[in-house]
Design an enzyme around this catalytic site. Structure first.
Site, mmCIF file in Angstrom:
data_model
loop_
_atom_site.group_PDB
_atom_site.id
_atom_site.type_symbol
_atom_site.label_atom_id
_atom_site.label_comp_id
_atom_site.label_asym_id
_atom_site.label_seq_id
_atom_site.Cartn_x
_atom_site.Cartn_y
_atom_site.Cartn_z
ATOM 1 N N LYS A 16 0.844 -1.204 0.000
ATOM 2 C CA LYS A 16 0.000 0.000 0.000
ATOM 3 C C LYS A 16 0.874 1.246 0.000
ATOM 4 O O LYS A 16 2.031 1.229 0.461
ATOM 5 C CB LYS A 16 -0.960 0.021 1.191
ATOM 6 C CG LYS A 16 -0.323 0.069 2.595
ATOM 7 C CD LYS A 16 0.037 1.453 3.089
ATOM 8 C CE LYS A 16 0.734 1.422 4.455
ATOM 9 N NZ LYS A 16 1.605 2.540 4.730
ATOM 10 N N ALA A 103 10.279 -3.376 5.720
ATOM 11 C CA ALA A 103 10.410 -2.141 6.518
ATOM 12 C C ALA A 103 10.457 -0.905 5.626
ATOM 13 O O ALA A 103 11.219 0.025 5.847
ATOM 14 C CB ALA A 103 11.649 -2.195 7.429
ATOM 15 N N ASP A 143 -2.476 -1.646 9.977
ATOM 16 C CA ASP A 143 -2.633 -1.693 8.514
ATOM 17 C C ASP A 143 -3.153 -3.038 8.016
ATOM 18 O O ASP A 143 -3.406 -3.194 6.819
ATOM 19 C CB ASP A 143 -1.278 -1.441 7.827
ATOM 20 C CG ASP A 143 -0.776 -0.023 8.026
ATOM 21 O OD1 ASP A 143 -1.576 0.845 8.425
ATOM 22 O OD2 ASP A 143 0.426 0.210 7.767
#
Ligand code: C5P
Length: 306
Positions: A16, A103, A143
């Site tokens: 995303k 990350a 998320d």
């Protein structure tokens, strides 16, 4: 109707970017209230799930070395939570193939958790509803519900409360991947520090992004991309400033740090423009590598059953 038991499930879940991210106050639980517009893009992690005698996980692909393979792994935690909540013994062998930067601010770990939920749900035949899966997703991370949902959605609360956003057409993105990751808690802490030490700019409301999405206007969308975490990410990784400027100089309609970074998402006019922009960016030496991806992409879904 399938009669044979399922032996293996493969689920694909998307990365995303946040087209808009305004960060509100720090809450007593340590999270921040958000208003964000999530947008899933076509860069995927895949998770295979097969029956096993224990709960295990393996990780392959770029950046796999820095993904934990113990109980800190979000996919493993997803399987454990689903097992606990449904009374199914949480034993499964999960194999994660990373296509999403690790990350990187693109919800790679959340994608793995969403994929593991969907995969184990099918493998174990739990019969949970979509709403129940979304509830478990929210317990795993802010998320994770969006990784399950996909498309484009407004996120509130700590990001876990979703409302689908209606929009037209699709968008061509170039994602610039940085060397090494950034820790999400560190970026939020830097934003708190900046706010404590004096006034800092805050992004406006999300309405301009919603208007651009409604009309499918990439030029307008490029102008209004905004992220309150961007300044904090740049403070921790100053080279991001040069990367953002370079993308804009090369003709991107807009560029933004994705979530807590350090991945930067550049919007192109169309696919052809994205191909050119990606090649030009790659030639500048301002990022580790580039990927093209279209959005909106689907949420976590089964791509193979055996
Ligand atoms: O929910 P998730 O595990 O992805 O969050 C990781 C960290 O990011 C949290 O521990 C918190 O430090 C920060 N965060 C936050 N506010 C949010 C989402 C995340 O402060 N809305």
């Amino acid at each position: 109707m399938r009669r044979q038991p399922i032996e293996r499930v493969t689920v694909r879940a998307p990365a995303k970017v946040n087209l808009h991210l305004s960060v509100g106050r720090r809450r007593s639980d340590g999270f921040h209230d958000l208003t964000t517009i999530f947008h899933a893009v076509g860069l995927y992690d895949e998770v295979d799930a097969v029956h096993a005698d224990a709960l295990t996980v393996t990780v392959s692909g770029e950046g796999a070395d820095s993904v934990p393979t113990d109980r800190d792994n979000l996919a493993m935690r997803a399987a454990a939570l689903l097992g606990m909540e449904t009374g199914h013994e949480p034993v499964v062998a999960l194999a994660i193939r990373k296509g999403i930067p690790v990350a990187g601010g693109c919800a790679g770990g959340s994608a793995d958790a969403a994929a593991a939920l969907v995969a184990c749900d099918a493998l174990w035949g739990t019969g949970l509803s979509r709403g129940e899966l979304l509830g478990l997703a929210a317990r795993l991370g802010s998320d994770v519900p969006f990784s399950l949902h996909g498309g484009t959605a407004l996120g509130t609360g700590r990001g876990e409360r979703l409302t689908p956003v209606l929009g037209q057409g699709s968008y061509s993105w170039v994602l610039a991947l940085a060397d090494g990751g950034l820790s999400t808690p560190d970026v939020y802490a830097e934003l708190d520090r900046q706010r404590d030490s004096g006034p800092v700019g805050v992004v406006s409301d999300a309405s301009a992004v919603l208007t651009a999405l409604r009309s499918g206007d990439a030029v307008a969308l490029g102008h209004v991309l905004a992220n309150d975490l961007q300044a904090a990410a740049i403070a921790l990784r100053p080279t991001l400033r040069l990367l953002l400027d370079t993308g804009k100089d090369l003709g991107a309609l807009g560029g933004i740090v994705s979530g807590s970074g350090p991945t930067v998402a550049f919007l192109a006019r169309n696919e052809e423009h994205a191909v050119g922009l990606a090649a030009a960016l790659a030639g500048q030496g301002v990022c580790r590598s580039v990927r093209r991806a279209d959005g909106p992409a689907h949420g976590a879904r089964i791509v193979e059953l055996a």
